[in-house]
Write a protein that holds these residues in place. Structure first.
Motif, PDB file in Angstrom:
ATOM      1  N   CYS A 253       0.851  -1.197   0.000  1.00 16.57           N
ATOM      2  CA  CYS A 253       0.000   0.000   0.000  1.00 16.57           C
ATOM      3  C   CYS A 253       0.884   1.243   0.000  1.00 16.57           C
TER       4      CYS A 253
ATOM      5  N   CYS B  42      -7.022  -1.146  -3.724  1.00 14.10           N
ATOM      6  CA  CYS B  42      -5.942  -2.143  -3.593  1.00 14.10           C
ATOM      7  C   CYS B  42      -6.431  -3.512  -4.047  1.00 14.10           C
TER       8      CYS B  42
ATOM      9  N   HIS C 108      -8.273  -1.641   6.785  1.00 14.43           N
ATOM     10  CA  HIS C 108      -7.956  -1.636   5.351  1.00 14.43           C
ATOM     11  C   HIS C 108      -7.686  -3.045   4.797  1.00 14.43           C
TER      12      HIS C 108
ATOM     13  N   GLU D 217      -9.901  -5.580   2.481  1.00  8.84           N
ATOM     14  CA  GLU D 217      -9.417  -6.042   1.168  1.00  8.84           C
ATOM     15  C   GLU D 217      -9.642  -7.542   1.018  1.00  8.84           C
TER      16      GLU D 217
HETATM   17 ZN    ZN Z   1      -3.975  -0.529   0.341  1.00  7.07          ZN
END
Ligand code: ZN
Length: 492
Positions: A31, A226, A251, A255
């Motif tokens: 990231c 992402c 996060h 994902e």
């Molecule tokens: Zn990310």
């Protein structure tokens, strides 16, 4: 490969032997930054950690595709689903286009990363360049039944997903705890549960960054980029996903949920997280006034700094700690790192000047094994550095005539030092930047002219302002207006 790398997998909470899906190829996603301000210490650590991994994997013979994204849309204030977009806010305050902000800070980020001697990544995709992929991804999650549309926005249905899968398997959090720990916030009534996260957000009228979609004119949720870009460049299941520990939840957890919902499989085999950096024992934050950008660190221009620190000293300082340990920045610690680095680099000069003898008073094979063992043990750079300093003692004793080294071993030791110090740790013998007197006088003169120009502009005397810019241009000095005021470069 004779070396067996073990890495700590945040998913399983233990060290595991690294086995890529399709050796010698390795897919790695990290990231990247949200580009709305200058890079600071918090950006340096993941960049250096995953640069070390990138370098070491290549040294072991792997062919690595390293993808690091640029977040230029969808990252709202406080990492939440409500609030202003970080980049749009900066653009509003500076009266610039959002993409001017993105381009300006991306350029500065790259400059800082070059200074830290991190290698360029293989692919650097941006969120705004992958809106179509993100919309397609959201459609697939809707088809799987784990998302719902509400008032033009699309949200991930965490409870429904958790019935069939495990939302929390990376972070160890339980959905039941999220239910009790999250309070109702204003503006969240359109969600079924307040821990549901946005996959697509309908743009409010004042929101400038917006794209058409089947649901509304809007923008993707922060976690979506992402998932979509990892899939596009590395496939539905790839080897390594990295980032700072602060990204682990929500996060990275989100994902995983998005990818499992859309593709039916876990996206990543090894999750890696670097720990955080504190300053004099405190968390770095703008409100505490201890927020130090990399430019300030390299120039020494910050009230907490007693001197400037070169980028390679900062790199060495970060590598002196294992990436999963916390690091505390202080002037004393950085000065110690500066001395240590100097000692290490000086020993390479000494090494080059040594005269070989008959025999070797040093266990070179054991030294080599210990260095590799350190890296193979979850990239243990502090242990590697300690081994190098053991060899430095030996090098100095040979130079002092107290020990000797054979010709063959001398050649091998030189090669090992180059491999570990320059190729893998990525340290360099940079020249100290001390501009000579003429150069600093020229800088001062140009800065004075630019101050006069800024004053002229403020007084709406654009004729004078333009004259200064044009005359400087005739001298090949190019003035650019930026969010930080006017900047200049000499066109050589
Ligand atoms: Zn990310």
């Amino acid at each position: 490969m004779e070396n067996t790398l073990h890495i700590y997998n945040s998913m399983d909470r233990k060290k595991e032997e690294f086995k890529p899906n399709n050796p010698p190829n390795v897919g790695m996603y990290v990231c990247g930054p949200t580009v709305y301000g200058d890079a600071h210490l918090g950006h340096a650590r993941p960049a250096i950690t995953f640069d070390l991994l990138f370098r070491y994997l290549q040294h072991l013979g792997y062919k690595v595709r390293y993808v690091r994204n640029i977040t230029d849309v969808g990252h709202l204030e406080n990492d939440a689903d409500e609030g202003e977009d970080k980049i749009a806010k900066k653009a509003r305050l500076e009266q610039l286009e959002p993409m001017e902000i993105v381009h300006y800070y991306s350029r500065r980020y790259h400059k800082n990363m070059d200074q830290l001697n991190t290698l360029p990544v293989s692919i650097e995709p941006s969120a705004s360049g992958h809106i179509i992929e993100q919309i397609e991804f959201v459609k697939k999650i809707l088809e799987s039944g784990y998302a719902y549309e509400s008032e033009g926005s699309v949200y991930f249905d965490v409870l429904k997903y958790n019935e069939a899968h495990d939302y929390g398997k990376l972070s160890g959090r339980k959905v039941e705890d999220l239910m009790t720990n999250t309070r109702d916030l204003a503006g969240q009534q359109e969600k079924k549960n307040n821990f549901d996260f946005a996959l697509w957000k309908k743009a409010a009228p004042e929101h400038i960054m917006r794209w058409p979609s089947p649901w509304s004119e809007g923008f993707p949720g922060w976690h979506m980029e992402c998932s979509a870009m990892g899939k596009k460049y590395l496939g539905d299941n790839f080897d390594i996903h990295g980032g700072g520990l602060d990204l682990l939840f929500p996060h990275h957890e989100s994902e995983i949920a998005q990818s499992v919902a859309a593709n039916g499989k876990d996206p990543v085999n090894y999750w890696m997280h670097n720990n955080m950096i504190s300053i004099n024992g405190q968390k770095m934050s703008k409100s505490l006034g201890n927020f130090i950008t990399l430019d300030e660190l390299f120039s020494g221009e910050h009230k907490l700094l007693t001197q400037a620190y070169s980028p390679i000293v900062v790199r060495f300082f970060i590598l002196q700690a294992h990436y999963r340990s916390t690091v505390d920045f202080s002037n004393e610690a950085l000065q110690a790192a500066e001395k240590g680095l100097e000692k290490l680099l000086n020993s390479i000069d000494t090494l080059e000047s040594l005269q070989p003898g008959e025999k070797t008073d040093f266990d070179l094979p054991a030294f080599k094994t210990k260095c590799y063992n350190a890296l193979n043990d979850d990239l243990n750079s502090p242990v590697l550095i300690a081994q190098l300093f053991d060899a430095v003692k030996f090098i100095n004793s040979v130079a002092a005539g107290q020990s000797e080294i054979s010709k063959k071993d001398l050649d091998e030791l030189k090669e090992l030092f180059h491999t570990f110090v320059f190729d893998i740790l990525g340290l360099t013998k940079e020249e100290k930047q001390t501009p000579d007197a003429d150069e600093s006088m020229l800088s001062e003169a140009i800065n004075t002219l630019l101050e006069i120009r800024a004053r002229a502009k403020k007084n709406k005397d654009f004729q004078t302002a333009d004259m200064i810019r044009d005359r400087l241009k005739e001298m090949n000095i190019i003035v650019t207006d930026t969010p930080n005021g006017a900047e200049w470069t000499i066109n050589k």
